[in-house]
Scaffold this active site. Structure first.
Site, PDB file in Angstrom:
ATOM      1  N   GLY A 142       0.842  -1.181   0.000  1.00 26.12           N
ATOM      2  CA  GLY A 142       0.000   0.000   0.000  1.00 26.12           C
ATOM      3  C   GLY A 142       0.879   1.233   0.000  1.00 26.12           C
ATOM      4  N   GLN A 199       2.763   9.945   1.507  1.00 24.33           N
ATOM      5  CA  GLN A 199       4.075   9.275   1.453  1.00 24.33           C
ATOM      6  C   GLN A 199       4.881   9.671   0.221  1.00 24.33           C
ATOM      7  OE1 GLN A 199       2.352   5.144   2.281  1.00 24.33           O
ATOM      8  NE2 GLN A 199       4.351   5.064   3.249  1.00 24.33           N
ATOM      9  N   CYS A 255       6.278  -0.199   6.902  1.00 22.09           N
ATOM     10  CA  CYS A 255       5.847   1.015   6.206  1.00 22.09           C
ATOM     11  C   CYS A 255       7.004   1.503   5.345  1.00 22.09           C
ATOM     12  CB  CYS A 255       5.463   2.074   7.243  1.00 22.09           C
ATOM     13  SG  CYS A 255       4.867   3.607   6.512  1.00 22.09           S
ATOM     14  N   LEU A 256       6.707   1.856   4.087  1.00 20.21           N
ATOM     15  CA  LEU A 256       7.773   2.334   3.198  1.00 20.21           C
ATOM     16  C   LEU A 256       8.395   3.632   3.720  1.00 20.21           C
ATOM     17  CD1 LEU A 256       6.253   1.610  -0.345  1.00 20.21           C
ATOM     18  CD2 LEU A 256       7.974   0.289   0.905  1.00 20.21           C
ATOM     19  N   HIS A 304      -4.151   0.919   7.774  1.00 21.93           N
ATOM     20  CA  HIS A 304      -2.815   1.537   7.807  1.00 21.93           C
ATOM     21  C   HIS A 304      -2.743   2.715   6.834  1.00 21.93           C
ATOM     22  CE1 HIS A 304       1.790   1.047   7.852  1.00 21.93           C
ATOM     23  NE2 HIS A 304       1.575   1.905   6.865  1.00 21.93           N
ATOM     24  N   GLU A 305      -3.242   2.493   5.601  1.00 19.78           N
ATOM     25  CA  GLU A 305      -3.138   3.547   4.576  1.00 19.78           C
ATOM     26  C   GLU A 305      -4.067   4.715   4.898  1.00 19.78           C
ATOM     27  OE1 GLU A 305      -0.664   3.394   2.712  1.00 19.78           O
ATOM     28  OE2 GLU A 305      -0.232   1.289   3.110  1.00 19.78           O
ATOM     29  N   HIS A 325      -2.543   7.085   7.238  1.00 17.68           N
ATOM     30  CA  HIS A 325      -1.588   8.033   6.638  1.00 17.68           C
ATOM     31  C   HIS A 325      -2.275   9.335   6.211  1.00 17.68           C
ATOM     32  CE1 HIS A 325       2.308   6.108   6.443  1.00 17.68           C
ATOM     33  NE2 HIS A 325       1.836   5.020   5.884  1.00 17.68           N
TER      34      HIS A 325
HETATM   35 ZN   LIG Z   1       2.802   3.242   5.812  1.00 17.79          ZN
END
Ligand SMILES: [Zn+2]
Length: 177
Positions: free
Chosen positions: A49, A54, A100-101, A142-143, A146
């Site tokens: 995701g 991000q 997480c990226l 999670h997304e 963000h």
């Molecule tokens: Zn993340």
């Protein structure tokens, strides 16, 4: 295709509340390209995701590769959700590993609602409603976090499970592949 630069923990864009899109904005060439670039970026970095903050865009969009639950070996077809609104279904909470990226090489155990519904626009501007449970529900939560400036650390009950990726693979990963 363009691979976008991913904001890392500490960049203020990751702590800001992203703005909703107008329906008319969704179909613009610029927004369609942004969604394509987000999908390419997610895939390049092997994410499941990726949310617009991000990649330094304060917009309520995320892309995700959600497994449909079949036994297909192929990667799930990526979808884009715009202005997502989550409703928790039931009261089951499950704790599992997340990464997480924007927080590279770290994993931690995060409690999430097991089952949710999400209302959103898709990338054509159509209203959609999805039901999800377990892993896909975790990714969506999670997304969506963000988009409100929330990182997975914020949701951990304790930081005791916070783990570097190497140690995660060595001690905690269930199914090495
Ligand atoms: Zn993340």
């Amino acid at each position: 295709m363009s691979i976008l630069k991913v904001a890392r923990m500490g960049h203020p864009v990751l702590r800001a509340k992203a703005r909703p899109l107008e329906k008319a904005e969704i179909r613009t060439a610029a927004m369609q390209k942004l969604i394509d670039d987000m999908i390419d970026t997610m895939s390049e970095y092997h994410g499941v995701g990726l949310a617009a903050p991000q990649i330094h865009e304060g917009l309520r969009i995320f892309v995700a590769a959600l497994d449909a639950g079949d036994d297909d070996e192929d990667e799930a077809e990526p979808i884009a959700l715009i202005n997502p609104e989550i409703t928790v279904v039931g009261s089951d909470v499950v704790e599992d590993w997340e990464g997480c990226l924007s927080i590279p090489d770290i994993r931690g155990r995060v409690p999430r609602a097991r089952e949710i519904k999400v209302r959103a626009f898709d990338r054509t501007g159509a209203r959609i409603e999805l039901s999800a449970h377990d892993f896909p529900a975790r990714v969506i939560q999670h997304e969506t976090d963000h988009l409100d400036g929330v990182l997975f650390f914020d949701r951990m009950k304790s930081l005791a499970s916070m783990t570097f990726l190497d140690e995660y693979s060595r001690y905690w990963r269930k199914d090495p592949d």
